[in-house]
Write an enzyme that holds these catalytic residues in place. Structure first.
Site, mmCIF file in Angstrom:
data_model
loop_
_atom_site.group_PDB
_atom_site.id
_atom_site.type_symbol
_atom_site.label_atom_id
_atom_site.label_comp_id
_atom_site.label_asym_id
_atom_site.label_seq_id
_atom_site.Cartn_x
_atom_site.Cartn_y
_atom_site.Cartn_z
ATOM 1 N N ASP A 171 -23.768 8.802 17.820
ATOM 2 C CA ASP A 171 -24.428 9.891 17.078
ATOM 3 C C ASP A 171 -25.951 9.730 17.104
ATOM 4 O O ASP A 171 -26.677 10.671 16.764
ATOM 5 C CB ASP A 171 -23.973 9.886 15.603
ATOM 6 C CG ASP A 171 -22.869 10.897 15.323
ATOM 7 O OD1 ASP A 171 -22.678 11.815 16.155
ATOM 8 O OD2 ASP A 171 -22.206 10.767 14.272
ATOM 9 N N GLN B 8 -17.695 10.366 10.233
ATOM 10 C CA GLN B 8 -17.938 11.797 10.064
ATOM 11 C C GLN B 8 -18.639 12.048 8.725
ATOM 12 O O GLN B 8 -18.139 11.652 7.674
ATOM 13 C CB GLN B 8 -16.594 12.556 10.123
ATOM 14 C CG GLN B 8 -16.729 14.058 10.057
ATOM 15 C CD GLN B 8 -17.442 14.630 11.291
ATOM 16 O OE1 GLN B 8 -17.195 14.232 12.420
ATOM 17 N NE2 GLN B 8 -18.340 15.568 11.069
ATOM 18 N N LYS C 144 -13.725 16.966 18.182
ATOM 19 C CA LYS C 144 -14.115 15.757 18.922
ATOM 20 C C LYS C 144 -12.913 15.195 19.676
ATOM 21 O O LYS C 144 -13.037 14.761 20.832
ATOM 22 C CB LYS C 144 -14.686 14.720 17.948
ATOM 23 C CG LYS C 144 -16.081 15.110 17.475
ATOM 24 C CD LYS C 144 -16.611 14.312 16.306
ATOM 25 C CE LYS C 144 -17.912 14.979 15.841
ATOM 26 N NZ LYS C 144 -18.507 14.448 14.666
#
Ligand code: NDP
Length: 285
Positions: A120, A97, A53
């Site tokens: 997300d 995460q 990322k």
């Protein structure tokens, strides 16, 4: 005839290039998109994903912040970090995460993300909006799957789509997005009876169950589009998907590889969502 390969590599590179161009324009106006990633603990796979990322952000000109917390972090401490990022106007997108350490309630942490920063697409608000068809942040993996199908020119409207897996982050949202594309959708899971026959009727088959080479050629309709979301280690120790690629590519019309498929698209869509979040927060979208 062997299937057409739907490469995530080519499409993800194109998408990131167009994000980069828009980010350059924004930066010239004094606006720099910023993504904050919270990593708790030292799970090697999570660390690899987070590095990916950061690399994507650098390529796209997006600022990235990493908040690395110890594995023993408490729920209260982690929530406090999330709230600080939520209040920080310079942070446009944020995520924790997954998986989080065992003592943490994932859903409580996800719920601490303001919907406008939910890059997300995992918050209850984003999931609800997807369900009722309102504009929202789309979860990156399913959004990547749809982008691949469209890029390859796979006909969707009116076609039978089968999704293997019903997780909140892949299977369920993928089925909703296929429904939005006017597919007739069936979702299969570990309790599904007659799964092989259901798969064999699919014009579009999306495999997201996490079982190496589970989808064999006899489960695939000739000419179908097969999108492989799975990331597994095969018996040979090599990375492989949920689809038996070599056999299925002889029968399918389109197939996505692993590696080089959906995984790269997931990463690219996170950049798309971060740019979108930044534009929305600056009244530009
Ligand atoms: P989960 O473990 O959360 O969900 C797996 C789903 O598959 C469940 O719904 C489960 O059913 C179903 N399932 C498991 N075994 C079978 C079976 N034998 N037959 C039918 N259904 C079965 O996984 P995720 O959705 O998070 O991930 C799925 C895969 O995709 C994994 O390999 C993961 O690594 C990969 N992945 C890849 C991403 C990418 O960017 N390429 C992103 C995210 C995930 P039930 O609900 O009944 O338990």
């Amino acid at each position: 005839m062997a299937a057409q390969i739907i490469s995530g590599k080519v499409l993800a590179a194109q998408i990131k290039e167009s994000v980069r161009a828009e980010v350059n324009t924004l930066t010239a106006q004094g606006i720099r998109p910023c993504l904050a990633v919270v990593l708790a603990g030292d799970n090697p796979a999570s660390a690899t994903y987070v590095r990916g990322k950061q690399k994507d952000c650098a390529e796209c000109g997006i600022e990235s912040k990493l908040l690395h917390l110890p594995a023993e972090v408490t729920q209260t401490e982690l929530l406090r970090v999330m709230e600080t990022l939520a209040d920080n106007k310079d942070v446009h997108g944020m995520l924790a995460q997954l998986p989080l350490p065992a003592q943490i309630d994932d859903q409580k942490i996800i719920a601490a993300i303001p919907p406008e920063k939910d890059v997300d697409g995992f918050t209850p608000v984003s999931a609800g909006k997807l369900l009722i068809g309102e504009e929202s942040m789309l979860p990156c993996t399913p959004a990547g799957v749809i982008a691949m199908l469209k890029y390859a020119g796979v006909p969707l409207a009116g076609k039978r789509a089968v999704v293997l897996g019903r997780s909140n982050i892949v299977g369920k949202p993928a089925s909703l997005l296929l429904l939005r594309e006017n597919c007739t959708v069936t979702v299969c899971h570990s309790k599904t009876q007659g799964l092989q026959d259901i798969c064999a009727e699919a014009d579009i088959l999306v495999a997201a169950i996490g079982k190496a080479k589970f989808v064999t050629a006899d489960m695939v309709k000739p000419g179908a589009a097969v999108i492989d979301v799975g990331i597994n280690r095969g018996e040979d120790g090599k990375l492989c998907g949920d689809v038996d690629f070599d056999a299925v590519q002889q029968k399918a019309g389109w197939i996505s590889p692993v590696p080089g498929g959906v995984g790269l698209m997931t990463r690219a869509m996170l950049m798309v969502n971060t740019l979108k979040a930044c534009k929305q927060q600056n009244g530009l979208a």
